[in-house]
Every structure is written in C-alpha cells, then in structure tokens.
Design a protein around this motif. Sequence first.
Motif, PDB file in Angstrom:
ATOM      1  N   GLU A  40       0.814  -1.216   0.000  1.00 50.44           N
ATOM      2  CA  GLU A  40       0.000   0.000   0.000  1.00 50.44           C
ATOM      3  C   GLU A  40       0.842   1.257   0.000  1.00 50.44           C
ATOM      4  O   GLU A  40       0.504   2.231  -0.675  1.00 50.44           O
ATOM      5  N   PHE A  41       1.918   1.275   0.738  1.00 52.61           N
ATOM      6  CA  PHE A  41       2.696   2.505   0.902  1.00 52.61           C
ATOM      7  C   PHE A  41       4.112   2.402   0.332  1.00 52.61           C
ATOM      8  O   PHE A  41       4.887   3.332   0.467  1.00 52.61           O
ATOM      9  N   GLY A  42       4.475   1.281  -0.296  1.00 54.24           N
ATOM     10  CA  GLY A  42       5.772   1.175  -0.929  1.00 54.24           C
ATOM     11  C   GLY A  42       6.920   1.169   0.058  1.00 54.24           C
ATOM     12  O   GLY A  42       6.800   0.720   1.195  1.00 54.24           O
ATOM     13  N   SER A  43       8.061   1.688  -0.379  1.00 57.49           N
ATOM     14  CA  SER A  43       9.263   1.668   0.450  1.00 57.49           C
ATOM     15  C   SER A  43       9.124   2.542   1.683  1.00 57.49           C
ATOM     16  O   SER A  43       9.857   2.353   2.652  1.00 57.49           O
ATOM     17  N   TYR A  44       8.202   3.498   1.663  1.00 54.82           N
ATOM     18  CA  TYR A  44       8.048   4.357   2.833  1.00 54.82           C
ATOM     19  C   TYR A  44       7.682   3.536   4.065  1.00 54.82           C
ATOM     20  O   TYR A  44       8.109   3.841   5.172  1.00 54.82           O
ATOM     21  N   CYS A  45       6.864   2.501   3.861  1.00 50.26           N
ATOM     22  CA  CYS A  45       6.422   1.705   5.005  1.00 50.26           C
ATOM     23  C   CYS A  45       7.622   1.016   5.660  1.00 50.26           C
ATOM     24  O   CYS A  45       7.720   0.953   6.879  1.00 50.26           O
ATOM     25  N   LEU A  46       8.542   0.507   4.855  1.00 46.26           N
ATOM     26  CA  LEU A  46       9.739  -0.125   5.415  1.00 46.26           C
ATOM     27  C   LEU A  46      10.596   0.902   6.140  1.00 46.26           C
ATOM     28  O   LEU A  46      11.114   0.644   7.235  1.00 46.26           O
ATOM     29  N   TRP A  47      10.731   2.065   5.529  1.00 48.41           N
ATOM     30  CA  TRP A  47      11.552   3.115   6.149  1.00 48.41           C
ATOM     31  C   TRP A  47      10.922   3.593   7.451  1.00 48.41           C
ATOM     32  O   TRP A  47      11.615   3.835   8.434  1.00 48.41           O
ATOM     33  N   SER A  48       9.590   3.724   7.484  1.00 50.38           N
ATOM     34  CA  SER A  48       8.925   4.192   8.700  1.00 50.38           C
ATOM     35  C   SER A  48       9.003   3.165   9.812  1.00 50.38           C
ATOM     36  O   SER A  48       9.062   3.528  10.987  1.00 50.38           O
ATOM     37  N   MET A  49       9.013   1.884   9.465  1.00 54.01           N
ATOM     38  CA  MET A  49       9.175   0.849  10.494  1.00 54.01           C
ATOM     39  C   MET A  49      10.532   0.971  11.168  1.00 54.01           C
ATOM     40  O   MET A  49      10.656   0.876  12.394  1.00 54.01           O
ATOM     41  N   GLU A  50      11.554   1.168  10.349  1.00 50.73           N
ATOM     42  CA  GLU A  50      12.906   1.223  10.896  1.00 50.73           C
ATOM     43  C   GLU A  50      13.124   2.476  11.731  1.00 50.73           C
ATOM     44  O   GLU A  50      13.889   2.473  12.680  1.00 50.73           O
ATOM     45  N   HIS A  51      12.428   3.562  11.394  1.00 52.51           N
ATOM     46  CA  HIS A  51      12.609   4.830  12.096  1.00 52.51           C
ATOM     47  C   HIS A  51      11.524   5.098  13.139  1.00 52.51           C
ATOM     48  O   HIS A  51      11.498   6.194  13.704  1.00 52.51           O
ATOM     49  N   LYS A  52      10.647   4.131  13.364  1.00 50.06           N
ATOM     50  CA  LYS A  52       9.573   4.362  14.324  1.00 50.06           C
ATOM     51  C   LYS A  52      10.134   4.424  15.735  1.00 50.06           C
ATOM     52  O   LYS A  52      10.952   3.593  16.127  1.00 50.06           O
ATOM     53  N   GLU A  53       9.703   5.409  16.483  1.00 47.94           N
ATOM     54  CA  GLU A  53      10.157   5.599  17.852  1.00 47.94           C
ATOM     55  C   GLU A  53       9.055   5.196  18.831  1.00 47.94           C
ATOM     56  O   GLU A  53       7.877   5.464  18.611  1.00 47.94           O
ATOM     57  N   VAL A  54       9.475   4.556  19.897  1.00 49.54           N
ATOM     58  CA  VAL A  54       8.531   4.159  20.935  1.00 49.54           C
ATOM     59  C   VAL A  54       8.101   5.398  21.716  1.00 49.54           C
ATOM     60  O   VAL A  54       8.927   6.213  22.123  1.00 49.54           O
ATOM     61  N   MET A  55       6.790   5.533  21.911  1.00 48.54           N
ATOM     62  CA  MET A  55       6.281   6.703  22.609  1.00 48.54           C
ATOM     63  C   MET A  55       6.648   6.625  24.081  1.00 48.54           C
ATOM     64  O   MET A  55       6.271   5.700  24.793  1.00 48.54           O
ATOM     65  N   LYS A  56       7.384   7.614  24.564  1.00 50.02           N
ATOM     66  CA  LYS A  56       7.835   7.644  25.947  1.00 50.02           C
ATOM     67  C   LYS A  56       7.067   8.663  26.791  1.00 50.02           C
ATOM     68  O   LYS A  56       7.265   8.731  27.990  1.00 50.02           O
ATOM     69  N   ASP A  57       6.207   9.467  26.193  1.00 48.79           N
ATOM     70  CA  ASP A  57       5.486  10.522  26.901  1.00 48.79           C
ATOM     71  C   ASP A  57       4.184   9.952  27.452  1.00 48.79           C
ATOM     72  O   ASP A  57       3.130   9.997  26.806  1.00 48.79           O
ATOM     73  N   ALA A  58       4.263   9.419  28.648  1.00 47.30           N
ATOM     74  CA  ALA A  58       3.117   8.731  29.251  1.00 47.30           C
ATOM     75  C   ALA A  58       1.988   9.694  29.586  1.00 47.30           C
ATOM     76  O   ALA A  58       0.805   9.342  29.473  1.00 47.30           O
ATOM     77  N   ARG A  59       2.312  10.910  29.995  1.00 52.27           N
ATOM     78  CA  ARG A  59       1.263  11.856  30.384  1.00 52.27           C
ATOM     79  C   ARG A  59       0.460  12.321  29.172  1.00 52.27           C
ATOM     80  O   ARG A  59      -0.764  12.489  29.262  1.00 52.27           O
ATOM     81  N   VAL A  60       1.116  12.536  28.064  1.00 52.23           N
ATOM     82  CA  VAL A  60       0.392  12.892  26.845  1.00 52.23           C
ATOM     83  C   VAL A  60      -0.522  11.751  26.420  1.00 52.23           C
ATOM     84  O   VAL A  60      -1.678  11.962  26.017  1.00 52.23           O
TER      85      VAL A  60
ATOM     86  N   HIS B 286      -4.757   6.553   8.903  1.00 43.49           N
ATOM     87  CA  HIS B 286      -4.511   6.116   7.530  1.00 43.49           C
ATOM     88  C   HIS B 286      -4.269   7.308   6.612  1.00 43.49           C
ATOM     89  O   HIS B 286      -3.414   7.247   5.710  1.00 43.49           O
ATOM     90  N   PHE B 287      -4.995   8.391   6.840  1.00 43.60           N
ATOM     91  CA  PHE B 287      -4.784   9.597   6.034  1.00 43.60           C
ATOM     92  C   PHE B 287      -3.376  10.146   6.228  1.00 43.60           C
ATOM     93  O   PHE B 287      -2.688  10.495   5.259  1.00 43.60           O
ATOM     94  N   HIS B 288      -2.936  10.224   7.488  1.00 46.98           N
ATOM     95  CA  HIS B 288      -1.589  10.734   7.753  1.00 46.98           C
ATOM     96  C   HIS B 288      -0.523   9.787   7.200  1.00 46.98           C
ATOM     97  O   HIS B 288       0.548  10.239   6.769  1.00 46.98           O
ATOM     98  N   MET B 289      -0.809   8.487   7.208  1.00 39.80           N
ATOM     99  CA  MET B 289       0.134   7.532   6.638  1.00 39.80           C
ATOM    100  C   MET B 289       0.270   7.745   5.138  1.00 39.80           C
ATOM    101  O   MET B 289       1.390   7.743   4.591  1.00 39.80           O
ATOM    102  N   LYS B 290      -0.843   7.952   4.443  1.00 37.05           N
ATOM    103  CA  LYS B 290      -0.786   8.213   3.014  1.00 37.05           C
ATOM    104  C   LYS B 290      -0.095   9.538   2.724  1.00 37.05           C
ATOM    105  O   LYS B 290       0.684   9.652   1.772  1.00 37.05           O
ATOM    106  N   GLN B 291      -0.376  10.535   3.547  1.00 35.21           N
ATOM    107  CA  GLN B 291       0.269  11.829   3.352  1.00 35.21           C
ATOM    108  C   GLN B 291       1.771  11.721   3.568  1.00 35.21           C
ATOM    109  O   GLN B 291       2.567  12.300   2.808  1.00 35.21           O
TER     110      GLN B 291
END
Length: 653
Positions: free
Chosen positions: A188-208, A302-307
């Motif tokens: 669905e998203f091509g190479s971007y999906c692979l790149w976003s997986m590798e660069h995904k950061e774990v959310m550490k802001d518990a209060r937000v 999904h919209f933000h992922m496509k964008q």
Amino acid sequence: MKAQPLLPAPLKRRRGPRVAVLALVLCSLLLPFAFLFHRGPSSSSGGYVMTTEERHRQEVVLPPFHHVEVGNRGGGPPPAAATGKRQDALEKKVPKGGAGVIRHQALEKKIPKRSAGAVHQHKQQIDSHSTSGAAKPKVLPPPKVAPSKAVTGRTRDRDTREMSKATKVQQKGAKADEVETAKACQLEFGSYCLWSMEHKEVMKDARVKRLKDQLFVARSYYPSIAKLEGQETLTQEMKQNIQDHERVLSVSTVDADLPSFISKRMEQMQRTIARAKSCTVDCKNVDRKLRQILDMTEDEAHFHMKQSAFLYNLGAQTLPKSHHCLSMRLTLEYFKSSSLDSDDSPGKFNSPKYRHYVILSRNVLAASVVINSTVHSSKEPGSLAFHILTDAQNFYAMKHWFAGSSYKSAAIHVINYEAFILENLPKYSIQQLYLPEEFRVLIRSIKQPTDNTRMEYLSVFSHSHFLIPEIFKYLNKVVLLDDDVVVQRDLSFLWNIDMGDKVNGAVEFCGLKLGQMRNVLGKTAYDPESCAWTSGVNLINLDKWRDHNVTENYLLLMKKFKFKDEQSLRAAAFPLSLLSFQHLIYPLDEKLTMAGLGYDYGIDEVVAQRSASLHYNGNMKPWLELGIPDYKKYWKRFLVRGNRFMDECNVNS
C-alpha cells in the motif's frame, strides 16, 4: 356451607399480589430475550456475527510496525530474518500462472488478508472461550508410582523437547504474522512503510498518552450524559474538561510541552469520568460512540500515513538541497573560469578502439560514482571512454566537475542531450531528457496469492534511450550504465561477448513474463512466454539495433498508446521497452548485477560483495537521507572527497 360466603373477600384482597407475581414471571421470561438482542443476532450458520467481529478486533493483536522483520536498517537484527536472506536474482521465481501488477510512481492500494497465524490464534481463543464454561467429566487420577531417575530424566527431556517445539511453532506463527503485515504495508505505501518501520520511535510521553486516553473516554460518554435529565452540571463540567484537554493537546506533543497545571486538569477529568460511569446510561450509545471515535481515529491515522508516504516519495524523487547547491556553484564556477570547453578531441570519443560507456544522469555525484567505480575496477582504465547525457540545467556543472576531477586516464565526454536533439535530430518529438524509469511490480501466484506474493522494483529504458543509436552514429557497441549503479569488477569481458543477432544484453527477470501483463501491453502481438528484463548494466550492439530498426518500431508502437499527460507518457516506457526488444534480448549472467539495494533490506552482504555491480533501484537511493545505511558504504567508497564546493554546500552523502 357457612364458609362459602367468606371466599370472595380474600380473592379480592389478593388480586394485587397476583398481578405483581404475573408481571414478575413475565419479566423473567423476557429478560433472556432482551439480553440476547443486546448481545447481537445469533444464527446457526454464522454464530454471533457481530460479537465475533468484536472479538477479532479485541483479541487478535497484530504485531506493531517496529517488530516487523522487513524494514530494520538501524540497530538490531536485519529485518529479513523472518523471510530468509536474499539469494541470487535467479532464485526469485514464481509458479506459472502468476499475475503481475505494475504501478509507476504510484501507491498500490490493496487490502491485506488476515494471516494464517492470526486466524489460528483467533481460533484457539474462541475454542478456549467455548470450552471454559462447559461441564467436564471427572477423571480419577492414576495411582502414584515413584518413577526411577532414568524415567524422570527421559520424561524431563521429552517435556523440554515438547516445550521447545511448541515455542518454535508459536514463533513461526508470530513471524508469519509479521511478514504478512510487512507485505500489506509495502503493497500500500511502498518503500516508505519499510523506512517508517525502521525509524519508528517508541512513545515515551506517558502523560500525553494519558491525556489522549482520558479525552477518548470522555468523548464517548458525553453524548449519553448530555441526554440525561438532572445532569446539567455534570454535562457542563465534562464539556469544559474536554475543551481543556483538546486545547492542551493541540500545542503539546511531548510531556516536556505540557503546562504545570496539567496534573490538576487530569485529576478533574478523572473525577468527571468516574461520575459519568456511575450514571445509568444506555450501553449501546456508549458503544456506538466508542466505535465511531475508533473508526475516525483509524481513518485519520490512515490519512496521515498516506500523506507521509506521498511526502516520502516526493523527497525520494527530488534532488536534495545540498546537491542542488553543488550544481549551481559548479555552474557559476564554470562561467567564471577562463577555459569554457575542456573536452578532449572528438576523435577519441568516436574511435572503436575505446570501450564506450553511456550514462544518463542529472546528478553530478551519482555520475561521478559510476565513473569512478568503473575506472577503479578496470584493469585498463586508459581504454575507457564515458559519455554523459544530461539536461541543459546540469550541463555546465557536469562539464566543470569532470574537467577538474581526475579519473586516471579515462576520457569523459559531457553532452547536452536537449541541445543535441534540437540541433541534430529535430524530427524526434522526445526532446526532453528522460532517465531510466522504475516501476513497482507486485508479483503473485494465482494458486497461492498469499504465500507467493512479493514486491519488486523493475528498471527499464526511458524514451531517451531509444535515440542513443542516432546520437552515437560512429559507434557500433556501447555499455549503458544507470547512474544508481556501483561497479565492483572489471567489465571488459562484456566486449568479448558475441550476442549473435541480439541487440540488448541484459539480465532477464523471468519472475515476470509478458503473458502476465496483458492489461499493460494492450492488443499488440507478443510472446507470452518471453521474460522481462532490467536495465542497470546493458550491453548494446548499435549495429544490430539499426539493422532491426528498433527505434522505428518504438516510434510506431508509441503511436498506439494514448498519452494524456507527462505521467502517462513516462508510464508508457514500460510496455514500449518490453515490446521493442522482444526476441532481441541476450541474457547476461545474473551475477553481473545485484539489484534491489534501493528497497530490499534482506540482501546478503556476501552476495553483494561477490556481484560485479550493484544496482540501487528503488526509492532509497544511496545519496539520499532515506537510503539504507547498510548499503551506503558500497556507494560512498567511490565518492570523490576534498572538493571545496561539497564542503560549502554541506554535502554529507
């Protein structure tokens, strides 16, 4: 007889309790039906359809993106561990009857199917739910016998083996889920999906995150609370808390951005939610609102992922700012220099004694790496002549760069493609320079579409390639190199190949045949068993090209395709290239080129080092920040260093 007149009086007195008892019995009979209607419709064929769907959503947890073993380029193990490391290009085949779907510069929208591992996991969960409440027969325990040490050891070993086997099966199912999720993501998203997986950061802001959860729950309860009579104060308080949370989250994305009074706001919201939960509300309304918010959140994600995927592709297809600066500075320096034309004598570039290479490029550094790697890998660099076809915008930058750089004794000729066609070949309509076109191809088997589905990036000739025999009229054989290629071995053996009556020596891609692309090739006659081929390193016999009238056939085929805009014109390069060279391809050894370094994370380093050349086909070019870091080292090895304009323009490739 005297007692009979006394009977009517008690009957009148007990009429009220009888009505109450009848009402109670009626309610007790209607209560199960109300409960069933509340849970959802039931049928013998489908069971609790709605409930089953709810269970799917709640219990079947798909693996998160950062665990998908397809796109990890940074720390941690390589992402292709789940699917095995990449083998030679020849091993990438599918059974007959496969289907190929081609997309050019576009995102392919496919709905992923539920993987077998997830279905098996869901089935186990349903079975466990269905059997937990069932009555089980009592089984008397066997008499206890003290086992010997040998029996105990064998039993322990057997239990250990069974546990390890069960663990392996569970891990295998989890890996299947991860691979299936990665496939759906890439489709669905091509190479971007692979790149976003590798660069995904774990959310550490518990209060937000806690603020978002509170806002989610409060929004689901608010419509039901607002309808209750006597809860105007709670409704107003909940509305105010929702607005306060929305205002804070609109300007705060991490805990550090939160104001100092946020703890009090969170406590107020928590008390408000607790009061709302204590009220008697219709569960259907709350459930409906929760699902509505969930669907809206999924649609927004999904919209933000496509964008993001669009912006990623835009960044991948656009020259970086530092490279643009380098080109402009070189152009300015060219006109400031005293010698405006430093090319060698034209006789050297028309002599058949030299081994001629042709490169189409607009990128100074990319063309420089191709030439530098070819020269350093050659045993006789003095016999090499390079012809660079570029556009008018980058022509002078190319001339100044290669005039001031030394590539041993190789001759380099920079040609303004647009000016050359306008002056010497005005009859051809393709006057703009087109680089090799890349197409994202989905290849799947009809018999097993889920198991044998993979994504490939296929590079073919552009419209400008078909004018090369007209540009180099005095040459009889050339090697075409894409500007995203790195040469690691001496390519002089290509000139010793006798291709017979063939025109184009290329690496074939038999995982995709012409018969699988009926919707792309149109009604033109073709051999359905003919294999596709790839550009990158191509040996071209220009004499045979002219004998077979390849350019004329290409122009005739071009008239059959209707072009609405620039995108459709570029997309037509795929069928035109395959049809123009039908039965004219000479298959080269697959080890000549290792393709996929621009999108495939699972390439084996040993296989890459043994290949004669590396092709960075795909969106993740090595000169971009989006490039795969593990493969950039092969490209940077041949990058010219020490140029002052590179330092001034902050070129950090």
